[in-house]
Structure formats: structure tokens, C-alpha cells
Scaffold this active site. Structure first.
Site, PDB file in Angstrom:
ATOM      1  N   GLU A 103       0.715  -1.311   0.135  1.00 19.48           N
ATOM      2  CA  GLU A 103      -0.010   0.018   0.052  1.00 19.48           C
ATOM      3  C   GLU A 103       0.915   1.208   0.039  1.00 19.48           C
ATOM      4  O   GLU A 103       0.576   2.135   0.899  1.00 19.48           O
ATOM      5  CB  GLU A 103      -0.951   0.049   1.300  1.00 19.48           C
ATOM      6  CG  GLU A 103      -1.971  -1.312   1.198  1.00 19.48           C
ATOM      7  CD  GLU A 103      -2.955  -1.244   2.560  1.00 19.48           C
ATOM      8  OE1 GLU A 103      -2.759  -0.425   3.040  1.00 19.48           O
ATOM      9  OE2 GLU A 103      -3.788  -1.985   2.367  1.00 19.48           O
ATOM     10  N   GLU A 146      -6.277 -10.510  -1.597  1.00 12.85           N
ATOM     11  CA  GLU A 146      -7.053 -10.482  -0.085  1.00 12.85           C
ATOM     12  C   GLU A 146      -8.624 -10.333  -0.650  1.00 12.85           C
ATOM     13  O   GLU A 146      -9.060  -9.410  -0.090  1.00 12.85           O
ATOM     14  CB  GLU A 146      -6.515  -9.139   0.311  1.00 12.85           C
ATOM     15  CG  GLU A 146      -5.087  -9.074   0.827  1.00 12.85           C
ATOM     16  CD  GLU A 146      -4.866  -8.029   1.552  1.00 12.85           C
ATOM     17  OE1 GLU A 146      -5.582  -7.069   2.299  1.00 12.85           O
ATOM     18  OE2 GLU A 146      -3.758  -7.540   1.643  1.00 12.85           O
TER      19      GLU A 146
END
Ligand code: XIL
Length: 369
Positions: free
Chosen positions: A159, A272
Site C-alpha cells: 500500500e 485479499e
């Protein structure tokens, strides 16, 4: 005297037996997708330590790869400057090895779930660039080195991008990037270099959310991959987290992400996967904005919701199968609904570990190809 078991008791016994074999009479996902990609899930502490045996049964039956939901994160594995906490990660890796799963280490460098003290000196001031790089190097070499040859793929950086594709203004960037253009990728470059040196055979990935909903963010990831490659650094794949919802991502958005990332020469992974059932409230996957409470969802089990969930999963898997040459792995973020970080009913197995309509829709997508 003959003992009698009350009828109600028998019924409970029967239900218990049916539930303990949850998901056992249905096809195993890892077999269904054997020729296409690996299938896995994020494993939590309860599963790994045997406190949730039903979850462990499901994982063993359906998954050939696993990611630790939290056990490898800086905060858990390296809670103090001079203290490592190996037990959780050790037991996760051992569980995966016992069950012959491809093991993913998540994650080395991230702005979240990292103690603030990592960025500060003894007096509470921000570290210098060199001092923070030294801490990052020590962490990466120690953690990757410990699991050398055992953790097969690492989310090296997690991220690092904003929605518009620019680099997130994390403490990593602020301190190591020193606000200067020519140093802005430095912390990411260093992380990939040290991870590779610590285990030359491990696969290395960049991982992020929203790549399938923001073209600008996806383009930022493409630029990042190209930059690392231009420096001769190893990067094997990009993880699209894919925390979706009943109405997103669009097929176009996901296909754009898969094809533009694959065009850089890396593999694509869905790392995810979950589909949020709540239609109101925050939609993204920024951990600072998501909590189980804010996503608790009274309509989650309604037939209409579950039908929409099944349709969305079918759409996503059909697209993933279309691009299976570029996709090596699909990992769910959790095992069954009760274990999900977003609450509601976002996975393929319900709160009693029973396969849902969405499970059968995914299997059907594989049979249709
Ligand atoms: C989440 C875990 O599922 C939660 O248990 C934890 O409290 C917060 O982090 N993106 C990621 C994951 O890369 O590490 C996050 O996992 C979910 C969003």
C-alpha cells in the site's frame, strides 16, 4: 436401566455432525482450480493454534496457499526495537508446511501495524534517513532470513500508493524520501534489494488495494514496477488485494488492472479477496477506516444479498479464468464469514462454515470454462 437420549439432544448431535463436516461433501477449491491458479486464504491465530478446528479443516481441504492475516506484520513480529516475537509466525509457517501450502509472508514494509517508535529516536524525534534505512534493513534481513527457503513469496511493500497513483506520504516516504524527487522510490528499491539478498529464491511482490477501481492508481503501480525493473531489481508479481463490494469492481476496471500489470512482465495475484455485503458506508480498504462495527450488516444473510454476492463472485472468477495465463494465485481474506475483518457475509463459507451460493457459483464458473 436403559438410557434414553432426548429427541432434542439427538437433533443437536446431528446438526453438530453435519457442521463438523462442513464443506467436506463439496468439491475442493484447490482441485477445482488446479490447472488455473493457486487458491488460498488468510489464516488467523485461532485457526493456526487449533482453537478453531472447523476453520482449519476448511483451509486444509480447500487451500494450497496461505497468508498470515497478522502474524508477519512488523507490530506483531518485531514489537520493540530489540525484540522479535517469533512464535506466531513460526506456528503459521509450520501449519502451512504440514499441509503443503505455498507460504506467503505479509508484509515487510507498510505504513500500518508498525510501531510509531520505529520512526523515532530515543528522544522522540524523527530518525534521519540513514538511521531509518538501517532499521528497515535489519528488519528485512532478520525476518526474511529466518524463513529462508520456507516462506516462498513476500509482500515486500504494501500500500505505498495514493488513489491518484502518487506515492503515499507515509513516514517511510517522508523520512527516506526526504521530500526529494530523485529519492522518492528509494525506500521501495532498498526493501526489494534487501529482501532478495536475504532469500534469493523467494518471490517478491508489491501489494495494494484499489488497483481495480482506480486506473490512476493502477498506472502508478505499473510505473513502480517499471522503475524497479529498470534498476535491475527482482519483482515477480503485483498483488491486487480486491476488497470488493456487491457492485464493484467493474469487469472493465479489473480487466484493465490485470492486463496493464501483466504487460510489465510480472505475474498478477488476487491477494485479499472478499466482497463486502453492506451497501452503505465506507467502500474502500484503508485499514484506518474499516472496522467490524462500521460494517456490521443486518441484511448480509438475506437471500437477495447472497444472490448478488454469488453473481459478483461468478463475474470475478470468470474474468480471472479468462486471464489465467497471467494469474498465479487467488487468496481470500479469511476462511469463513466469522473470520472476516469487515464483518457481514463477504466470503464463500457462512458463519457455520457451510458453503454458500457464492461457493457453488465459483465452482460453476470453473466448470463453464
Ligand atoms: C487486516 C486484518 O485482517 C485485521 O485483522 C487487522 O486488524 C488489520 O489488517 N489490507 C491488508 C491487510 O494488506 O493486512 C489488512 O488486514 C486488510 C487490508
Amino acid at each position: 436401566m436403559k438410557k434414553t437420549v432426548p429427541i432434542a439432544g439427538l437433533a443437536i448431535l446431528w446438526i453438530g455432525a453435519a457442521q463438523s463436516v462442513a464443506g467436506q461433501n463439496v468439491p475442493s477449491l484447490k482441485d477445482v482450480f488446479k490447472a488455473d491458479f493457486l487458491i488460498g486464504g488468510a489464516l488467523n491465530r485461532n485457526l493456526v493454534t487449533g482453537r478453531d478446528p472447523n476453520a482449519a479443516d476448511l483451509a486444509v481441504r480447500h487451500f494450497n496457499t496461505a497468508t498470515a492475516e497478522n502474524d508477519l506484520k512488523w507490530q506483531r513480529i518485531h514489537p520493540q526495537l530489540s525484540e522479535y516475537n517469533w512464535e506466531p509466525a513460526d506456528s503459521f509457517v509450520a501449519f502451512c508446511e504440514q499441509n503443503r501450502m505455498f507460504v506467503i509472508g505479509h508484509c515487510l514494509v507498510w505504513h500500518s501495524q508498525v510501531p510509531r517508535s520505529v520512526f523515532r529516536d530515543d528522544t522522540g524525534n524523527n530518525l534521519t534517513r540513514d538511521a531509518l534505512l538501517a532499521r528497515m534493513e535489519e528488519h528485512i534481513r532478520t525476518v526474511v532470513g529466518r524463513y529462508k527457503g520456507r516462506i516462498q513469496g513476500w509482500d515486500v511493500v504494501n500500500e505505498a500508493l495514493n488513489e491518484d497513483g502518487t506515492l503515499r506520504n507515509s513516514s517511510w516516504l517522508q523520512i527516506i524520501g526526504e521530500g526529494s524527487e530523485d529519492k522518492r522510490y528509494d525506500y521501495i528499491e532498498c526493501a526489494f534489494r534487501w529482501a532478495h539478498e536475504a532469500d534469493p529464491n523467494a518471490e517478491l511482490y508489491y501489494n495494494d488495494y484499489g488497483l481495480e477501481t482506480s486506473r490512476a492508481k493502477c498506472d502508478g503501480a505499473v510505473a513502480l514496477v517499471k522503475h524497479l525493473k529498470s534498476k535491475g531489481l527482482r519483482i515477480d508479481g503485483v498483488g491486487i488485494q480486491l476488497h470488493g463490494g456487491l457492485t464493484y469492481p467493474s469487469v472493465e476496471g479489473l480487466e484493465y488492472a490485470i492486463t496493464s500489470l501483466a504487460a510489465t512482465g510480472v505475474k498478477v495475484m488476487i491477494t485479499e479477496l472478499d466482497i463486502r455485503t453492506q451497501t452503505r458506508g465506507y467502500r474502500g480498504a484503508d485499514v484506518s477506516q474499516v472496522s467490524r462495527d462500521s460494517t456490521s450488516d443486518p441484511t448480509a444473510v438475506a437471500a437477495e444479498t447472497q444472490k448478488k454476492l454469488a453473481d459478483k463472485y461468478a463475474e470475478i472468477f470468470s474474468l480471472l479464468l479468462k486471464h489465467k495465463e497471467d494469474i498465479t494465485r487467488v487468496t481470500f481474506w479469511g476462511v469463513y464469514d466469522k473470520t472476516s475483518w469487515i464483518g457481514g457475509s463477504p466470503l464463500l463459507f457462512d458463519r457455520n462454515c457451510q458453503p454458500k451460493e457464492a461457493f457453488f457459483a465459483v465452482v460453476k464458473a470453473a466448470q463453464r470454462q
